[in-house]
Scaffold this active site. Sequence first.
Site, PDB file in Angstrom:
ATOM      1  N   CYS A  11       2.120   2.607  20.076  1.00 45.31           N
ATOM      2  CA  CYS A  11       3.541   2.499  19.711  1.00 45.31           C
ATOM      3  C   CYS A  11       3.722   1.307  18.788  1.00 45.31           C
ATOM      4  CB  CYS A  11       4.412   2.361  20.959  1.00 45.31           C
ATOM      5  SG  CYS A  11       4.104   0.841  21.879  1.00 45.31           S
ATOM      6  N   CYS A  31       2.303  -2.146  19.643  1.00 48.09           N
ATOM      7  CA  CYS A  31       0.888  -2.417  19.360  1.00 48.09           C
ATOM      8  C   CYS A  31       0.732  -3.029  17.974  1.00 48.09           C
ATOM      9  CB  CYS A  31       0.078  -1.133  19.471  1.00 48.09           C
ATOM     10  SG  CYS A  31      -0.024  -0.423  21.119  1.00 48.09           S
ATOM     11  N   ASP A  88      12.923   2.375 -20.727  1.00 47.37           N
ATOM     12  CA  ASP A  88      12.202   2.244 -21.990  1.00 47.37           C
ATOM     13  C   ASP A  88      12.287   3.604 -22.686  1.00 47.37           C
ATOM     14  OD1 ASP A  88      10.347   1.195 -23.935  1.00 47.37           O
ATOM     15  OD2 ASP A  88       8.844   2.460 -22.965  1.00 47.37           O
ATOM     16  N   ASP A 144       6.546   2.204 -19.136  1.00 48.78           N
ATOM     17  CA  ASP A 144       5.184   2.757 -19.149  1.00 48.78           C
ATOM     18  C   ASP A 144       4.172   1.904 -19.874  1.00 48.78           C
ATOM     19  OD1 ASP A 144       6.343   3.452 -21.770  1.00 48.78           O
ATOM     20  OD2 ASP A 144       4.455   4.537 -22.024  1.00 48.78           O
ATOM     21  N   ASP A 182       6.243  -3.490 -21.173  1.00 46.73           N
ATOM     22  CA  ASP A 182       7.270  -3.334 -20.142  1.00 46.73           C
ATOM     23  C   ASP A 182       6.955  -4.131 -18.872  1.00 46.73           C
ATOM     24  OD1 ASP A 182       8.791  -1.493 -21.646  1.00 46.73           O
ATOM     25  OD2 ASP A 182       7.434   0.129 -21.079  1.00 46.73           O
TER      26      ASP A 182
END
Length: 791
Positions: A104, A107, A510, A689, A693
């Site tokens: 659980c 732990c 962008d 990308d 950037d």
Amino acid sequence: MSNNTPCYHCGLPAEKDSPYKATVLGQPRVLCCLGCQSVAEAIVDNGLENYYQFRTEPAAKGESEILETLDKLAVYDDPALQEDFVYQEGKHNQIQLTVEGITCAACGWLIEKQLSRVQGISQVAVNVAERRAMVTWEPDNIALSGILKALKRIGYKALPFQPDQHEASYLTEQKQFLKKVGLAGLMTMQVMMLMTGLYFDLFGSIEAETRQYFYWVALVLTTPVVLYSGSTFYLGAIKAISARTVNMDVPVTIAIFGTYIAGLKATLLQTGEVYFESICMFIFLLLLSRYLEHRSRHQATQISANMMQYIPVTAHRLEPNGQLSDCLAKHLQTDDTVIVKSGETIPVDGEILEGVSAIDESMLTGEFEPVTKQAGHVVYGGTVNQQSTLTIKVKQPLKHALVNQIIRLQSSAMANKPKVAQMADTFSSYFVSAVLVISAATFAFWYWQGNEDAFWIAIAVLVATCPCALGLATPSALTCAMARLNKQGVLLKRADALEQLTTIDTIALDKTGTLTAGQFSLQQVHVANGYTEEQVLQVAASLESRSEHPISKAFTHDNLLNVSEFEVTAGGGISGVVSGQQWCMGSASFTGVSPNSIAPNANVFLTNGDHCVAAFLVSDSLKPDTAATLEALADKQIVLLSGDNQHNVDAIAQTLPIQQALGGLTPEQKYQHVQALQAKGHKVLMLGDGINDAPVLASADVSLAVGNATDVARNAADVVLLSESLSTVPPLLKLAQQTRTKIRQNILWAVGYNLLILPFAVSGLLLPWMAVIGMSLSSIIVVTNSTRLLK
């Protein structure tokens, strides 16, 4: 006469002329497969040949769990063995561990708390749902074996994460759960039948001796349930107490043994109440809820946890002499050449040297439409070659393959818990202590009042208010949300990014490679006096041949010139010496050119020294789903930040629902603009990308890198799209809202249930068996509510 001989490692039949052999104990040994050969060689290389002298039975086929076989944790300190699963992060090492015994959220909290105290360990992030831990440590201060020993001291067995072993560990735990749940369920039915008959006098007026006999039968049936089925909770309580803390298993253990001992005393002394049916039902229902949680966690995480199952074990390597040989995929090194036939799975990340084929990348992107790839294109391990044979050059070993990076990202994401999760963990630990205090105070009050049921009232308080549901509220929802995102080809590098996405009101974009497809073409060429178009295109193509920017593909020439002193300026352009002259190529600001002086609509300029030699108009087309995606995000303020000239930026912005479009920006100006938006109170999601950037991605509240992004952009982003499409962004924002709603619902239910049930339990109106049902149903409801995120 048989041509087979037993495999020296696993004992299964192997051909006498099998190509798989290893020298063990000074003699050549015949092995049945590559897996056994690899394990045997690993054992020999690490000086552990005595294993074969003292083993009592053949090893499991292909098993490499040397830890269990030889019980030597120090073997994992061997650098050669660590090569497969230890990653270097600067001066730190990082590893994923499969941790057995996690039941659980308590732990996970316990492991994080205890390991963080160990000198040399920098960070510990436990993913309870996947039963895994991501540990970062300083190898100069502590060895890996020391980390494994530290876990063992607090009662948890850990091994370096390997998908097949992790799956085997899950199946082992599942069998143990089923045995314990099955025994508890069977005995509960028997005891309930006996005790219900006694409570409601279904057997008519029976003598005291017969009643006592039924009590003894119930005691005998209850004992194995308490000692075996309930052992899961006692072990958890012991781990917590040994670490000088308390968790949810502590009140559960007290309630079980308190009720059992009281029933045993009543049976022996033939006086008092017995609640053997409540004990059995309590253990059965609590185990059942944990088993359902165990299964739902596995279903939610097997998408990412077992992605390595898509990687084939072997590969066809093309040797320098032109011959094909089979080898283990994990033994492939950078620049090796492999052959992948039609219908086979690509073993590692690489670049196509020869061939054209359709590649099924659905296991990465969630998109089932095959992608056509040819020479020069990158392919990823685990994707499927559907059509023709490909010759592929290995770009990086299996350890660093994209599919392996995905698994690491998902584990690392859980290191940054949302604030609501941190609050729930803290509240849960305090709540357990409060439950113990309230239970003791309840017993003291009713005992002082002379109520003979004071003990049973205190037990009902312990059972009814056990905060299991609260501990499950956040991690169960986050795990299910991340699993669903995996199906859609979306990776979270921070779990708390989901929480932050719910506050986003501004999306900054962008242009090139994000909104557009990155398929550039040269539309116009303007040449200064004294130069020809052929000359400038030759120089431009020579410079761009050294560049990795997508725009470089627009410039081609059959006769390239030598380039020296080549330099790249992120967000600006490139420069170098061609034919003894210094040339610069890039944006107007980088080259120092005034666009109006040569070509108002040009966006790339070429200069020789201080003179502008040529201006180019390079155009790109929008991705097919860009317009539909931005329409779906119409409730947000959308800002376009581009390094392209304002004329081209305005042309694109006019066709899209964009409120503000800024062109001609340097990386620093993009960064400053996002900072200005944040200063006004806006929460910004940045999509990019490229290398340019990276600064603005790092500064945004949440950053997202699209599928065709550079490695620099991916590293700076919080969320990574495996596909180049933006269509998954609106569902991502929607799921973030749904996840926050589910977490709030779960916490509200868990806290509300405990606050509602507490007065009934303290006042004595709640019998122990009622408390058992209420507590178990509370946990089951939380888990079930979270799994709805998977749909």
